[in-house]
Design a protein around this motif. Structure first.
Motif, mmCIF file in Angstrom:
data_model
loop_
_atom_site.group_PDB
_atom_site.id
_atom_site.type_symbol
_atom_site.label_atom_id
_atom_site.label_comp_id
_atom_site.label_asym_id
_atom_site.label_seq_id
_atom_site.Cartn_x
_atom_site.Cartn_y
_atom_site.Cartn_z
ATOM 1 N N GLY A 1 0.798 -1.207 0.000
ATOM 2 C CA GLY A 1 0.000 0.000 0.000
ATOM 3 C C GLY A 1 0.832 1.259 0.000
ATOM 4 N N VAL A 2 2.102 1.137 0.283
ATOM 5 C CA VAL A 2 3.002 2.278 0.372
ATOM 6 C C VAL A 2 4.036 2.180 -0.732
ATOM 7 N N HIS A 3 4.300 3.294 -1.401
ATOM 8 C CA HIS A 3 5.299 3.270 -2.460
ATOM 9 C C HIS A 3 6.613 3.791 -1.926
ATOM 10 N N LEU A 4 7.466 2.848 -1.539
ATOM 11 C CA LEU A 4 8.768 3.218 -0.979
ATOM 12 C C LEU A 4 9.611 3.898 -2.039
ATOM 13 N N GLY A 5 10.264 4.956 -1.661
ATOM 14 C CA GLY A 5 11.149 5.641 -2.577
ATOM 15 C C GLY A 5 12.595 5.455 -2.187
ATOM 16 N N LEU A 6 13.377 6.446 -2.488
ATOM 17 C CA LEU A 6 14.804 6.412 -2.213
ATOM 18 C C LEU A 6 15.093 6.146 -0.752
ATOM 19 N N ASP B 1 10.545 11.737 7.206
ATOM 20 C CA ASP B 1 11.281 12.044 8.432
ATOM 21 C C ASP B 1 12.534 12.785 7.988
ATOM 22 N N LEU B 2 12.659 14.056 8.351
ATOM 23 C CA LEU B 2 13.775 14.872 7.885
ATOM 24 C C LEU B 2 15.129 14.327 8.311
ATOM 25 N N GLY B 3 15.158 13.502 9.362
ATOM 26 C CA GLY B 3 16.420 12.905 9.780
ATOM 27 C C GLY B 3 17.017 12.006 8.724
ATOM 28 N N PHE B 4 16.205 11.583 7.769
ATOM 29 C CA PHE B 4 16.708 10.727 6.705
ATOM 30 C C PHE B 4 17.784 11.414 5.872
ATOM 31 N N PHE B 5 17.678 12.722 5.701
ATOM 32 C CA PHE B 5 18.638 13.414 4.855
ATOM 33 C C PHE B 5 20.059 13.304 5.396
ATOM 34 N N GLN B 6 20.219 13.296 6.707
ATOM 35 C CA GLN B 6 21.548 13.127 7.285
ATOM 36 C C GLN B 6 22.064 11.730 7.005
ATOM 37 N N GLU B 7 21.164 10.747 7.087
ATOM 38 C CA GLU B 7 21.525 9.364 6.771
ATOM 39 C C GLU B 7 21.966 9.246 5.316
ATOM 40 N N LEU B 8 21.275 9.936 4.448
ATOM 41 C CA LEU B 8 21.596 9.932 3.020
ATOM 42 C C LEU B 8 23.017 10.409 2.785
ATOM 43 N N VAL C 1 14.704 13.326 -3.786
ATOM 44 C CA VAL C 1 13.946 12.406 -2.930
ATOM 45 C C VAL C 1 12.483 12.836 -2.861
ATOM 46 N N ILE C 2 12.257 14.120 -2.593
ATOM 47 C CA ILE C 2 10.893 14.633 -2.499
ATOM 48 C C ILE C 2 10.210 14.593 -3.858
ATOM 49 N N ALA C 3 10.937 14.983 -4.906
ATOM 50 C CA ALA C 3 10.351 15.021 -6.248
ATOM 51 C C ALA C 3 9.939 13.629 -6.721
ATOM 52 N N HIS C 4 10.704 12.608 -6.348
ATOM 53 C CA HIS C 4 10.344 11.235 -6.723
ATOM 54 C C HIS C 4 9.025 10.835 -6.082
ATOM 55 N N GLU C 5 8.861 11.147 -4.790
ATOM 56 C CA GLU C 5 7.619 10.791 -4.105
ATOM 57 C C GLU C 5 6.438 11.583 -4.667
ATOM 58 N N ALA D 1 22.125 14.455 -7.873
ATOM 59 C CA ALA D 1 20.845 13.753 -7.996
ATOM 60 C C ALA D 1 21.028 12.425 -8.712
ATOM 61 N N LEU D 2 21.854 12.406 -9.740
ATOM 62 C CA LEU D 2 22.109 11.161 -10.467
ATOM 63 C C LEU D 2 22.819 10.150 -9.566
ATOM 64 N N ASN D 3 23.698 10.649 -8.711
ATOM 65 C CA ASN D 3 24.387 9.770 -7.766
ATOM 66 C C ASN D 3 23.396 9.150 -6.791
ATOM 67 N N ALA D 4 22.435 9.949 -6.342
ATOM 68 C CA ALA D 4 21.418 9.426 -5.438
ATOM 69 C C ALA D 4 20.570 8.375 -6.134
ATOM 70 N N ALA D 5 20.198 8.635 -7.378
ATOM 71 C CA ALA D 5 19.388 7.674 -8.134
ATOM 72 C C ALA D 5 20.155 6.372 -8.343
#
Length: 295
Positions: free
Chosen positions: A29-34, A148-155, A170-174, A239-243
């Motif tokens: 039911g949830v579309h997991l992203g990056l 959860d904004l804490g994810f960005f530090q993890e990224l 990340v936000i644009a993908h969701e 962004a390409l590196n994240a993808a």
């Protein structure tokens, strides 16, 4: 990236849910992203076992709840944000609203803004209860992006995918999943699944749907850059590196030492980069038909 140039959103809220009973949610039911995938990689490395395949494509994947107090959703003041991270999220969300609002208008349609829900710990959604470990995701049931904004530090710390544009991706993908929802893609996928088309696997519906969200993120990047001219040298590469960091093949190789295409749910690193670049080069959702031919 001059993200402050982005329009401020009026659709950001926050609130957490500590749980309140048993149960959990099924990832279907949830579309997991990056975010969700990267967090699962971290957990896999810590516990030295593959948590990605059973969570995304297997029969497991229930997020357990713990007791706690519910904090109802309340609007965030994007005009006077409590932190720079919230300000960033407000501006990126606002830019998606402006870009997709204009895009839909040119086609004679109305874009309905999603909500961006910021949370910590756990949160109750129309798709079930989710925890921080899921990472950023979109719930079609309530048309909200959860973050959860804490994810960005993890990224940045764990995966070296730094840079404002990587976070914006990340936000644009969701939000890309929200665009799919408005266009009826979710209904189409559901119908195809009922007809017997597989969800998982290298040629599965899940991979095609995720790659299309990457392409839609590229369309947003193209059109927003034309309007705001906010990108700096190196931003696109971040962004390409994240993808690339969240391709199924890359993640499986890191966590299990081998690649099993039959369990793919999001596409390979090369595919994710390819479709983001396709959307960014064209600025046209018609270039994002990942359901035709090879994904």
């Amino acid at each position: 990236m001059d993200w402050q140039k982005g329009e401020n959103s009026d659709n950001v809220e926050e609130g957490s849910d500590g749980g309140g009973g048993g149960g959990g949610f099924r990832p279907g039911g949830v579309h997991l992203g990056l975010g969700g995938i990267l967090v699962l990689v971290v957990l896999s490395l810590i516990f030295k076992r593959d948590l990605i395949t059973p969570f995304l494509g297997g029969d497991g994947g229930v997020a357990q709840q713990t007791s706690g107090q519910t904090q109802p959703a309340q609007a965030v003041s994007c005009q006077n944000p409590a932190s720079e991270q919230i300000s960033f999220a407000c501006h990126i969300m606002g830019s998606t609203e402006k870009t997709w609002g204009d895009y839909f208008a040119t086609a004679g349609q109305t874009y309905v803004d999603p909500k961006l829900h910021l949370f910590q710990g756990q949160v109750a959604t129309a798709c079930g209860a989710a925890s921080t470990a899921v990472g950023p995701f979109y719930c079609p049931g309530d048309r909200k992006v959860y973050l959860d904004l804490g994810f960005f530090q993890e990224l940045q710390d764990r995966f070296h995918a730094s840079g404002d544009f990587a976070r914006a991706y990340v936000i644009a993908h969701e939000v890309g999943h929200h665009v799919q929802n408005l266009l009826g893609v979710f209904d189409k996928v559901r119908q195809l699944q009922q007809q017997g088309y597989p969800m998982d696997g290298a040629d599965g519906l899940s991979v095609r749907q995720e790659l299309q969200a990457d392409c839609f993120a590229g369309v947003w990047a193209n059109r927003t850059q034309q309007r705001l001219a906010w990108l700096k040298p190196g931003d696109v590469e971040s962004a390409l590196n994240a993808a690339s960091a969240v391709g199924d093949d890359t993640l499986q190789r890191e966590t299990r030492g081998s690649v099993v295409p039959d369990t793919f749910t999001h596409g390979t690193s090369a595919q994710r980069v390819k479709w983001f670049k396709t959307g960014m080069a064209s600025g046209d959702i018609n270039s994002c038909n990942t359901f035709a031919g090879e994904p």
